[in-house]
Design an enzyme around this catalytic site. Structure first.
Site, PDB file in Angstrom:
ATOM      1  N   ASP A  14      35.404  50.368  27.887  1.00 33.69           N
ATOM      2  CA  ASP A  14      35.322  51.357  28.983  1.00 33.69           C
ATOM      3  C   ASP A  14      36.627  52.129  29.166  1.00 33.69           C
ATOM      4  O   ASP A  14      36.644  53.358  29.157  1.00 33.69           O
ATOM      5  CB  ASP A  14      35.009  50.676  30.319  1.00 33.69           C
ATOM      6  CG  ASP A  14      33.561  50.223  30.397  1.00 33.69           C
ATOM      7  OD1 ASP A  14      32.763  50.676  29.551  1.00 33.69           O
ATOM      8  OD2 ASP A  14      33.243  49.421  31.286  1.00 33.69           O
ATOM      9  N   ARG A  94      43.379  43.762  43.046  1.00 31.66           N
ATOM     10  CA  ARG A  94      43.249  45.227  43.091  1.00 31.66           C
ATOM     11  C   ARG A  94      44.378  45.939  43.822  1.00 31.66           C
ATOM     12  O   ARG A  94      44.904  46.935  43.335  1.00 31.66           O
ATOM     13  CB  ARG A  94      41.885  45.661  43.648  1.00 31.66           C
ATOM     14  CG  ARG A  94      40.666  45.386  42.738  1.00 31.66           C
ATOM     15  CD  ARG A  94      40.986  45.260  41.318  1.00 31.66           C
ATOM     16  NE  ARG A  94      39.842  45.248  40.421  1.00 31.66           N
ATOM     17  CZ  ARG A  94      39.788  44.497  39.316  1.00 31.66           C
ATOM     18  NH1 ARG A  94      40.770  43.685  39.015  1.00 31.66           N
ATOM     19  NH2 ARG A  94      38.758  44.571  38.508  1.00 31.66           N
TER      20      ARG A  94
HETATM   21  N1  ARG Z   1      31.950  40.865  43.375  1.00 35.67           N
HETATM   22  C1  ARG Z   1      33.315  40.563  43.128  1.00 35.67           C
HETATM   23  C2  ARG Z   1      34.201  41.410  43.987  1.00 35.67           C
HETATM   24  O1  ARG Z   1      33.789  42.418  44.490  1.00 35.67           O
HETATM   25  C3  ARG Z   1      33.674  40.617  41.682  1.00 35.67           C
HETATM   26  C4  ARG Z   1      33.860  41.951  41.069  1.00 35.67           C
HETATM   27  C5  ARG Z   1      34.108  41.858  39.634  1.00 35.67           C
HETATM   28  N2  ARG Z   1      34.646  43.084  39.145  1.00 35.67           N
HETATM   29  C6  ARG Z   1      34.506  43.508  37.899  1.00 35.67           C
HETATM   30  N3  ARG Z   1      35.145  44.607  37.605  1.00 35.67           N
HETATM   31  N4  ARG Z   1      33.767  42.905  37.016  1.00 35.67           N
HETATM   32  O2  ARG Z   1      35.333  41.076  44.209  1.00 35.67           O
END
Ligand code: ARG
Length: 404
Positions: A14, A94
């Site tokens: 990606d 993040r």
């Molecule tokens: N649902 C989880 C969250 O919002 C995990 C997200 C996973 N992110 C990913 N880019 N695969 O924190």
């Protein structure tokens, strides 16, 4: 002036496609940034790939220590479990990623940052809210939200532009991992009624195949943060890696639940968070020993709020800082040891001690020689139950009238 864009780069398909796409669509020079938050990827290989794709510059940052000290440690103090289950592992990384992107964008005099998050998830919100709070003048580009490319189209695009296709491109899963946990999404997992297939798990052994003997683990906490295990002081990063490994070996830390995403979607989420599961359970237990009942009860509410703020991308909101101040104050006495038993996918706290323990055996004992005066309970019950007694008396009176 040519556009200069700082891209959060994982090295996967990606973000590699995205890199080329940004170069073309914006006629931009792209600077890639890869953070090591314990995801166990080959950073050199990622750097080589970025260079091959013609970036202006690549940054490889070992952020493990910072991630643990600033983010994970605070999550431990806050017993952070979103909706009672998810240790917010992805969510915690993040704001750190956003912070680094902005730092580099300012340093490199770039006019934009870019990330590969989709428009359906929480991660876009977490990165963008943090970036806007830090430097609102920097533009944010989220190509995946607008380009509407299927997986096949991406592979086609990659082939055309000489982007190496990862060997596991056929794997239907989307994985995000760091020291605090591993999230697995997509494929069969999108059917919440189906059990996750065994091959999605990498950090935890299936309880069917774990050792037949239990293992004990003693965690030492200082001011709410784990400082050592089994009598040995070790660095926070090593400690978490070690507990991940030990608990994972016993099948502890698998999480499968329905999660309310910030954007309104319900999703089925599967995680492996061995260290987070063990450490938070141990930490909570120690808090029960050292905080007063009033403190503990209030802190439980603060903890829920803290996890919600972090899950929903509000790491930079002053409310989080306010809550941190309260949390840090409570942690001054959260020092001591907690003994945990790991066995066949299960985890049990089996012992705890602290120099700040409020447990008083002379009060608690059922022996006859106790400092607790049982006679004072009668008067206490009278006053404690008075409002309930009065309300029920009235209810009976009204009920009796209705029946005539
Ligand atoms: N649902 C989880 C969250 O919002 C995990 C997200 C996973 N992110 C990913 N880019 N695969 O924190």
């Amino acid at each position: 002036m040519q556009n200069k864009i700082v891209l959060a780069y994982s090295g996967g398909l990606d973000t590699s496609v995205l890199l080329k796409w940004l170069q073309q669509k914006y006629d931009a020079e792209v600077i890639t940034v890869t953070l090591d938050v314990g995801q166990k990827e080959d950073l050199d290989a990622i750097e080589k790939k970025a260079t091959k794709l013609g970036v202006l510059k690549h940054y490889s940052i070992d952020a493990k220590k910072e991630f643990v000290e600033k983010y994970v440690s605070q999550a431990i103090k806050a017993n952070a479990l979103y909706e009672g289950k998810y240790p917010v592992s992805t969510a915690l990384s993040r704001p750190l990623i956003a912070e680094k992107l902005i730092e580099i964008a300012l340093q490199e005099e770039a006019n934009a940052i870019a990330h590969g998050c989709t428009g359906k998830g929480n991660d876009q919100v977490r990165i963008e809210v943090t970036a806007k709070a830090l430097a609102p003048e920097i533009k944010i580009i989220a190509p995946v939200r607008e380009w509407k490319m299927t997986r096949d189209a991406e592979i086609e695009f990659a082939k055309k532009h000489g982007i190496p296709i990862p060997v596991d491109v056929e794997k239907p899963y989307s994985v995000d991992q760091n020291l605090w946990g591993r999230s697995i999404e997509c494929g069969i997992l999108e059917h919440p009624d189906k059990e996750p297939p065994e091959d999605i798990f990498e950090w935890t052994v299936s309880p069917e195949n774990t050792p037949d003997k239990p293992e004990y683990l003693e965690i030492e906490f200082e001011k709410g943060v784990p400082k050592g295990i089994n009598g040995q002081t070790i660095s926070p990063v090593d400690l978490i890696e070690r507990v991940n490994q030990l608990a994972g070996k016993h099948g502890v830390g698998r999480i499968d639940h329905i999660e309310n995403r910030l954007v309104g979607i319900k999703s089925r989420e599967v995680y492996e968070c061995p260290a987070a599961t063990v450490i938070i359970e141990a930490h909570k237990d120690l808090e029960k020993l050292v905080l007063t009942r009033h403190e503990y009860s209030f802190k439980q509410q603060v903890d829920v709020l803290w996890a919600n703020l972090v899950y929903t991308g509000l790491w930079m909101d002053p409310l989080k800082e306010d809550l941190d101040a309260f949390i840090d104050k409570t942690q001054e006495r959260v020092c001591g040891r907690v003994k945990v038993k790991l066995y066949k996918g299960g985890l049990q706290v089996v012992g705890r001690s602290s120099p700040f323990s409020l447990y008083d055996i002379d009060l608690a004992t059922y022996n006859i020689e106790t400092t607790f005066d049982q006679m004072s309970s009668a008067g206490f019950i009278e006053l404690w139950g008075l409002p309930t007694k009065v309300a029920n008396a009235l209810k009976r009176k009204k009920g009796a009238k209705k029946n005539v």
